[in-house]
Design a protein around this motif. Structure first.
Motif, PDB file in Angstrom:
ATOM      1  N   UNK A   1      38.096  94.438 118.365  1.00  0.00           N
ATOM      2  CA  UNK A   1      37.924  95.002 119.694  1.00  0.00           C
ATOM      3  C   UNK A   1      36.464  94.804 120.107  1.00  0.00           C
ATOM      4  N   UNK A   2      36.154  93.590 120.455  1.00  0.00           N
ATOM      5  CA  UNK A   2      34.744  93.251 120.700  1.00  0.00           C
ATOM      6  C   UNK A   2      34.144  94.031 121.863  1.00  0.00           C
ATOM      7  N   UNK A   3      34.978  94.434 122.836  1.00  0.00           N
ATOM      8  CA  UNK A   3      34.441  95.088 124.029  1.00  0.00           C
ATOM      9  C   UNK A   3      34.346  96.605 123.894  1.00  0.00           C
ATOM     10  N   UNK A   4      34.814  97.149 122.775  1.00  0.00           N
ATOM     11  CA  UNK A   4      34.832  98.606 122.663  1.00  0.00           C
ATOM     12  C   UNK A   4      33.429  99.168 122.462  1.00  0.00           C
ATOM     13  N   UNK A   5      33.238 100.371 122.969  1.00  0.00           N
ATOM     14  CA  UNK A   5      31.947 101.043 122.795  1.00  0.00           C
ATOM     15  C   UNK A   5      31.910 101.852 121.498  1.00  0.00           C
ATOM     16  N   UNK A   6      33.054 101.917 120.797  1.00  0.00           N
ATOM     17  CA  UNK A   6      33.136 102.736 119.602  1.00  0.00           C
ATOM     18  C   UNK A   6      32.672 101.954 118.385  1.00  0.00           C
ATOM     19  N   UNK A   7      31.919 102.626 117.540  1.00  0.00           N
ATOM     20  CA  UNK A   7      31.329 101.967 116.392  1.00  0.00           C
ATOM     21  C   UNK A   7      32.216 102.115 115.160  1.00  0.00           C
ATOM     22  N   UNK A   8      31.781 101.467 114.077  1.00  0.00           N
ATOM     23  CA  UNK A   8      32.524 101.514 112.827  1.00  0.00           C
ATOM     24  C   UNK A   8      32.728 102.947 112.366  1.00  0.00           C
ATOM     25  N   UNK A   9      31.683 103.749 112.412  1.00  0.00           N
ATOM     26  CA  UNK A   9      31.804 105.138 111.953  1.00  0.00           C
ATOM     27  C   UNK A   9      32.770 105.941 112.832  1.00  0.00           C
ATOM     28  N   UNK A  10      32.822 105.636 114.150  1.00  0.00           N
ATOM     29  CA  UNK A  10      33.776 106.305 115.034  1.00  0.00           C
ATOM     30  C   UNK A  10      35.207 105.977 114.624  1.00  0.00           C
ATOM     31  N   UNK A  11      35.453 104.675 114.389  1.00  0.00           N
ATOM     32  CA  UNK A  11      36.798 104.249 113.992  1.00  0.00           C
ATOM     33  C   UNK A  11      37.178 104.846 112.646  1.00  0.00           C
TER      34      UNK A  11
ATOM     35  N   UNK B   1      40.480 107.244 111.978  1.00  0.00           N
ATOM     36  CA  UNK B   1      41.501 106.910 110.976  1.00  0.00           C
ATOM     37  C   UNK B   1      41.635 107.989 109.914  1.00  0.00           C
ATOM     38  N   UNK B   2      40.504 108.459 109.374  1.00  0.00           N
ATOM     39  CA  UNK B   2      40.579 109.393 108.248  1.00  0.00           C
ATOM     40  C   UNK B   2      41.160 110.738 108.680  1.00  0.00           C
ATOM     41  N   UNK B   3      41.158 111.008 109.986  1.00  0.00           N
ATOM     42  CA  UNK B   3      41.766 112.250 110.472  1.00  0.00           C
ATOM     43  C   UNK B   3      43.288 112.230 110.355  1.00  0.00           C
ATOM     44  N   UNK B   4      43.858 111.061 109.993  1.00  0.00           N
ATOM     45  CA  UNK B   4      45.309 110.928 109.892  1.00  0.00           C
ATOM     46  C   UNK B   4      45.842 111.176 108.476  1.00  0.00           C
ATOM     47  N   UNK B   5      44.979 111.641 107.553  1.00  0.00           N
ATOM     48  CA  UNK B   5      45.429 111.757 106.163  1.00  0.00           C
ATOM     49  C   UNK B   5      46.632 112.695 106.020  1.00  0.00           C
TER      50      UNK B   5
ATOM     51  N   UNK C   1      46.576 104.030 114.163  1.00  0.00           N
ATOM     52  CA  UNK C   1      45.930 105.170 114.810  1.00  0.00           C
ATOM     53  C   UNK C   1      44.646 104.750 115.524  1.00  0.00           C
ATOM     54  N   UNK C   2      43.872 103.855 114.897  1.00  0.00           N
ATOM     55  CA  UNK C   2      42.643 103.387 115.545  1.00  0.00           C
ATOM     56  C   UNK C   2      42.977 102.624 116.818  1.00  0.00           C
ATOM     57  N   UNK C   3      43.918 101.693 116.728  1.00  0.00           N
ATOM     58  CA  UNK C   3      44.262 100.873 117.897  1.00  0.00           C
ATOM     59  C   UNK C   3      44.815 101.710 119.038  1.00  0.00           C
ATOM     60  N   UNK C   4      45.700 102.658 118.713  1.00  0.00           N
ATOM     61  CA  UNK C   4      46.271 103.483 119.763  1.00  0.00           C
ATOM     62  C   UNK C   4      45.210 104.379 120.399  1.00  0.00           C
ATOM     63  N   UNK C   5      44.321 104.930 119.573  1.00  0.00           N
ATOM     64  CA  UNK C   5      43.269 105.793 120.108  1.00  0.00           C
ATOM     65  C   UNK C   5      42.310 105.010 120.994  1.00  0.00           C
ATOM     66  N   UNK C   6      41.919 103.815 120.565  1.00  0.00           N
ATOM     67  CA  UNK C   6      41.025 103.001 121.390  1.00  0.00           C
ATOM     68  C   UNK C   6      41.691 102.615 122.700  1.00  0.00           C
ATOM     69  N   UNK C   7      42.990 102.285 122.633  1.00  0.00           N
ATOM     70  CA  UNK C   7      43.699 101.935 123.868  1.00  0.00           C
ATOM     71  C   UNK C   7      43.759 103.135 124.798  1.00  0.00           C
ATOM     72  N   UNK C   8      44.104 104.295 124.226  1.00  0.00           N
ATOM     73  CA  UNK C   8      44.225 105.504 125.033  1.00  0.00           C
ATOM     74  C   UNK C   8      42.877 105.915 125.616  1.00  0.00           C
ATOM     75  N   UNK C   9      41.850 105.857 124.819  1.00  0.00           N
ATOM     76  CA  UNK C   9      40.529 106.264 125.294  1.00  0.00           C
ATOM     77  C   UNK C   9      39.992 105.300 126.333  1.00  0.00           C
TER      78      UNK C   9
END
Length: 389
Positions: free
Chosen positions: A91-101, A105-109, A135-143
């Motif tokens: 997702x090259x255009x996303x403003x979210x960083x590695x730590x955000x992603x 993701x880890x919130x889905x445990x 979860x990451x892809x859906x959240x980025x799309x939704x956000x």
């Protein structure tokens, strides 16, 4: 990122970021002590897959206790990290960083533990990897949808169900939720933008529309409000919706509690820890046996396909059609002793393949007694194989 070296590290350390890059593995001392205690009791069990299954089953019987969840969250750190890195790169255009992603993701445990089935073919890591990625892809799309909409575009797009969820999550009272929902319904009725342009970049309603919205609201409610109040309410709704769809993520990556808060492992009442270990060992042994049986089947089937066609035909006549050697000889117009020799040759080819597989895979020495037992097993296998095929 350097890999963790042993089961203690794998089940007791957590990724720590610095400048949005992996910095180091943070050790949670109570989890380290917990793993060390387990390994002291069962030193022969060192594989991470064994302990992943162990802590998953531990979680199933002690869901209200944090220990198993924290061990498994530590275990899934690397999978979560690599999925996050791969996804954020795509997702090259996303403003979210590695730590955000990673935090998304880890919130889905909890979802992972509830949905995982150890009796199916996938491992916990493979299952978690899929959930993390989705979860990451859906959240980025939704956000992305939330970020690019104006407040008025967002209010036009949101469903009533999602609106009510947002308001309830914001902590509003039932009367406030009802008033806000009515204001939103009036907005949807009277604010109908022109079809030109994008629905995401809608401007605020004009004065005439605000007056119509206020008139409609006041006719349906005992509480009389002016357009300015309604605008304030609707902007509050938009804020609540954004917060609901784009919550502030609290890190799940470091277990909470004091350093001695998890020292109940040895005294957990009602939990037969040895039974749990024995159950997992038995399950792993059953899986290993099934895998070995599948490999043996494949070895013998492959050997049959590679021997001479005439030997294959004799095996079929002898085992599938259950003809005697005399009848096979008459059918093939050959001597009975020739059929006997060739049948024995086919059986010896199969026995040799089975012995070689046992030596190379199971690392066992082939003795005459073992060959005799293998011959009996192979004879039973041939009968079952040709009867069932």
């Amino acid at each position: 990122m350097h890999s963790r070296k042993n089961s203690i590290e794998i089940f007791s350390t957590f990724v720590q970021f610095s400048s949005d890059r992996f910095d180091h593995w943070a050790v949670e001392s109570k989890l380290r002590r917990s793993m060390q205690s387990c390994l002291n009791r069962t030193p022969q069990e060192t594989s991470e897959s064994f302990w992943a299954l162990y802590w998953y089953k531990f979680w199933q019987v002690t869901e209200t206790q944090p220990l198993a969840k924290q061990h498994l969250t530590a275990y899934l750190q690397e999978s979560c990290y690599w999925v996050s890195q791969k996804t954020v790169t795509s997702f090259a255009s996303t403003q979210y960083q590695l730590s955000d992603c990673f935090q998304i993701a880890i919130s889905q445990v909890e979802k992972i533990f509830q949905g995982f089935n150890p009796n199916q073919s996938f491992t916990l890591k493979n299952y978690a990897t899929t959930i993390f990625s989705n979860s990451i892809r859906e959240t980025l799309r939704q956000r992305h949808e939330v970020d690019i909409c104006t407040d008025w575009g967002l209010l036009r797009k949101i469903t009533k169900k999602r609106l009510l969820e947002s308001l309830e999550t914001a902590g509003l009272s039932p009367s406030e939720v009802s008033a806000y929902a009515l204001a939103w319904e009036c907005l949807k009725t009277f604010y109908v933008p022109s079809p030109t342009g994008t629905s995401r970049q809608l401007p605020p309603p004009d004065l005439a529309t605000w007056n119509a919205i206020a008139k409609s609201y006041n006719s349906q409610s005992s509480q009389q409000v002016n357009p300015q109040t309604l605008e304030k309410w609707l902007l509050n709704i938009a804020k609540a919706v954004r917060k609901y769809l784009y919550p502030t993520l609290n890190s799940l990556n470091t277990p909470k509690g004091g350093d001695d808060s998890l020292e109940w492992l040895d005294n957990l009442p009602g939990l037969q820890q040895e039974s749990l270990v024995n159950e997992i060992i038995a399950q792993e042994e059953a899986v290993a046996r099934n895998n070995q049986q599948s490999e043996i089947n494949q070895v013998l089937i492959t050997t049959i396909s590679e021997i001479e066609p005439q030997l294959q035909q004799i095996l079929q006549l002898y085992y599938r059609q259950q003809l005697t050697q005399d009848k096979i000889a008459k059918h093939l117009e050959m001597q009975q002793y020739t059929i006997s020799r060739r049948l024995k040759k086919a059986q010896e080819c199969l026995l040799k393949s089975l012995a070689n597989w046992s030596r190379d895979t199971l690392h066992i020495s082939i003795t005459s007694d073992l060959l005799k037992n293998m011959s009996i097993v192979m004879e039973e296998w041939l009968q079952n194989y040709y009867c069932n095929s």
